[in-house]
Motif scaffolding. Structure first.
Motif, PDB file in Angstrom:
ATOM      1  N   SER A   6      19.946 -16.516   1.715  1.00  0.00           N
ATOM      2  CA  SER A   6      19.706 -16.404   3.044  1.00  0.00           C
ATOM      3  C   SER A   6      19.221 -15.268   3.783  1.00  0.00           C
ATOM      4  O   SER A   6      18.422 -15.101   4.453  1.00  0.00           O
ATOM      5  N   VAL A   7      20.108 -14.358   3.440  1.00  0.00           N
ATOM      6  CA  VAL A   7      19.540 -13.142   3.835  1.00  0.00           C
ATOM      7  C   VAL A   7      17.947 -12.518   3.736  1.00  0.00           C
ATOM      8  O   VAL A   7      17.350 -12.063   4.627  1.00  0.00           O
ATOM      9  N   LEU A   8      17.754 -12.601   2.337  1.00  0.00           N
ATOM     10  CA  LEU A   8      16.396 -12.218   1.996  1.00  0.00           C
ATOM     11  C   LEU A   8      15.438 -13.342   2.827  1.00  0.00           C
ATOM     12  O   LEU A   8      14.262 -12.815   3.258  1.00  0.00           O
ATOM     13  N   VAL A   9      15.835 -14.659   2.565  1.00  0.00           N
ATOM     14  CA  VAL A   9      14.979 -15.435   3.307  1.00  0.00           C
ATOM     15  C   VAL A   9      14.870 -15.034   4.833  1.00  0.00           C
ATOM     16  O   VAL A   9      13.547 -15.135   5.307  1.00  0.00           O
ATOM     17  N   PHE A  10      15.641 -14.767   5.498  1.00  0.00           N
ATOM     18  CA  PHE A  10      15.560 -14.631   7.023  1.00  0.00           C
ATOM     19  C   PHE A  10      15.112 -13.323   7.284  1.00  0.00           C
ATOM     20  O   PHE A  10      14.234 -13.076   8.327  1.00  0.00           O
ATOM     21  N   THR A  16       8.048 -11.037   8.543  1.00  0.00           N
ATOM     22  CA  THR A  16       6.368 -11.474   8.816  1.00  0.00           C
ATOM     23  C   THR A  16       6.177 -11.804  10.167  1.00  0.00           C
ATOM     24  O   THR A  16       5.015 -11.598  10.725  1.00  0.00           O
ATOM     25  N   ALA A  17       7.167 -12.317  10.899  1.00  0.00           N
ATOM     26  CA  ALA A  17       6.805 -12.407  12.439  1.00  0.00           C
ATOM     27  C   ALA A  17       6.752 -11.216  13.148  1.00  0.00           C
ATOM     28  O   ALA A  17       5.799 -11.103  13.887  1.00  0.00           O
ATOM     29  N   ALA A  18       7.504 -10.381  12.645  1.00  0.00           N
ATOM     30  CA  ALA A  18       7.164  -8.849  13.379  1.00  0.00           C
ATOM     31  C   ALA A  18       5.750  -8.163  13.188  1.00  0.00           C
ATOM     32  O   ALA A  18       5.105  -7.710  14.097  1.00  0.00           O
ATOM     33  N   GLY A  19       5.323  -8.435  11.878  1.00  0.00           N
ATOM     34  CA  GLY A  19       4.319  -7.974  11.447  1.00  0.00           C
ATOM     35  C   GLY A  19       2.958  -8.638  12.267  1.00  0.00           C
ATOM     36  O   GLY A  19       2.093  -8.190  12.558  1.00  0.00           O
ATOM     37  N   VAL A  20       3.281 -10.124  12.305  1.00  0.00           N
ATOM     38  CA  VAL A  20       2.081 -11.003  13.083  1.00  0.00           C
ATOM     39  C   VAL A  20       2.046 -10.397  14.377  1.00  0.00           C
ATOM     40  O   VAL A  20       1.057 -10.063  15.217  1.00  0.00           O
TER      41      VAL A  20
END
Length: 77
Positions: A6-10, A16-20
């Motif tokens: 879960s930690v890895l997925v989140f 990804t969101a921060a990069g976008v």
């Protein structure tokens, strides 16, 4: 094990969101700062520019067709 996945997925989703967001905001950062500081951008009015260009074209067409009668006859001959 589930907690680690879960930690890895989140954390991957967060990265990804921060990069976008960073890629989206980075090219416009000067504009964002300028707007945040209170500077107003000029309005984007492509239709008014189009109307002005069409008026110029219409005037040129009108001017080219408003030749004296003898010049029109010579041009037709």
């Amino acid at each position: 094990m589930v907690a680690v996945v879960s930690v890895l997925v989140f954390s991957g989703a967060f990265a990804t969101a921060a990069g976008v967001i960073a890629v989206t905001v980075a090219p416009q950062w000067q504009r964002i700062v300028r707007l945040a500081s209170g500077h107003i951008e000029p309005a984007f009015a492509p239709l008014s520019q189009l109307a002005l260009a069409e008026r110029r074209i219409a005037v040129r067409r009108w001017a080219s067709t408003s030749l004296p009668a003898d010049r029109r006859q010579r041009a037709a001959a």
